[in-house]
Design an enzyme around this catalytic site. Sequence first.
Site, PDB file in Angstrom:
ATOM      1  CG  HIS A   1      -2.218   0.361   1.135  1.00 58.99           C
ATOM      2  ND1 HIS A   1      -2.593   1.584   0.691  1.00 58.99           N
ATOM      3  CD2 HIS A   1      -3.363  -0.324   1.368  1.00 58.99           C
ATOM      4  CE1 HIS A   1      -3.921   1.644   0.651  1.00 58.99           C
ATOM      5  NE2 HIS A   1      -4.406   0.491   1.053  1.00 58.99           N
TER       6      HIS A   1
ATOM      7  N   GLY B   1       0.340  -4.979   1.458  1.00 57.74           N
ATOM      8  CA  GLY B   1      -0.720  -5.126   0.465  1.00 57.74           C
ATOM      9  C   GLY B   1      -0.239  -5.760  -0.830  1.00 57.74           C
TER      10      GLY B   1
ATOM     11  CE1 TYR C   1      -3.572  -6.781   5.620  1.00 55.44           C
ATOM     12  CE2 TYR C   1      -3.960  -9.102   6.078  1.00 55.44           C
ATOM     13  CZ  TYR C   1      -3.483  -8.100   5.257  1.00 55.44           C
ATOM     14  OH  TYR C   1      -2.911  -8.431   4.050  1.00 55.44           O
TER      15      TYR C   1
END
Length: 259
Positions: free
Chosen positions: A64, A108, A138
């Site tokens: 991410h 991610g 999460y």
Amino acid sequence: MSLILTEIQDVIGTIVINHPQKRNALSEALIDEITTALDQFREQNIRTAILRAPAGAKIWSAGHDVSELPNRGRDPLGWGDSLRILVRAIQEFPAPVIALIEGGVWGGGCEVAMACDILVATPETTFAITPAKLGVPYNLGGILTLMNMIPLPVAKEMLFTAQPIPATQALNLGIINYIKPPEEIESFVYGLAAHIVVNSPLSIAVMKEELRLLASAHAITPELFERIQGLRRVVYDSHDYHEGLSAFREKRKPRFTGA
Ligand code: LCV
């Protein structure tokens, strides 16, 4: 400037994630380009898609884009989060997606790789699942992906330590299908794709969808869902989440307090 490269050879489409300056961190802009490419592949009746970093990459994806995570008080990994959109786009793509992986896969990035149907990696590849490093709660989809792919004690170890596991361990666990040296991985993956594309695309699309639906068929009561979301809310409202993001931005180690 484009953050990906795409190429089509006959009915095989390749997407190269190509933002080395940010180690292929999955920003909204980057994800938008990948999902647009997948939409185009769908229109062009591509029968196998390959998702990769440039040849020889040290990092497949740093996960991410942390600079885009919301501040404390907002769910960072909700339904509309761009990473979740990408995971769904791969899972719902009506043909196999092969992940050709070289280098580190972080946070991610692991979910994106694990959303792919077949994973082939080089010996130097590693996988690290990192929410605890950042103080991130999460999400259910991410946890379910792990539970479907990794034995529980290993999933716990990866989640709790946030340390990378090597490709050999990933192979032994069945997370990846093959390890191939860098000089062979490309021809191996395209050879695999060549076996797929001569088969019935309709049969494959339906089996892929069957597997997706069955793998996510977990009965969950409203009470259980709300309880888990309530637990997650405690985390994204916390000082620890704020501290995790601040530490990343300031390039220092976080000081977590558990509050
Ligand atoms: C934004 C980045 C990133 C990045 N975002 O290069 O699954 S969850 O819950 O964990 C989810 C929230 C998630 O996926 O979080 C992200 C998880 N990822 C990580 O923890 C990995 C963070 N990155 C790193 O540890 C290192 O960058 C690696 C080991 C990947 C590469 O190290 P290297 O020394 O080669 P730099 O650290 O110097 O990074 C180069 C540039 O990329 C940015 C980083 O801030 C730096 O930017 P500047 O050149 O502007 O300083 N970058 C790296 N990862 N995830 N930005």
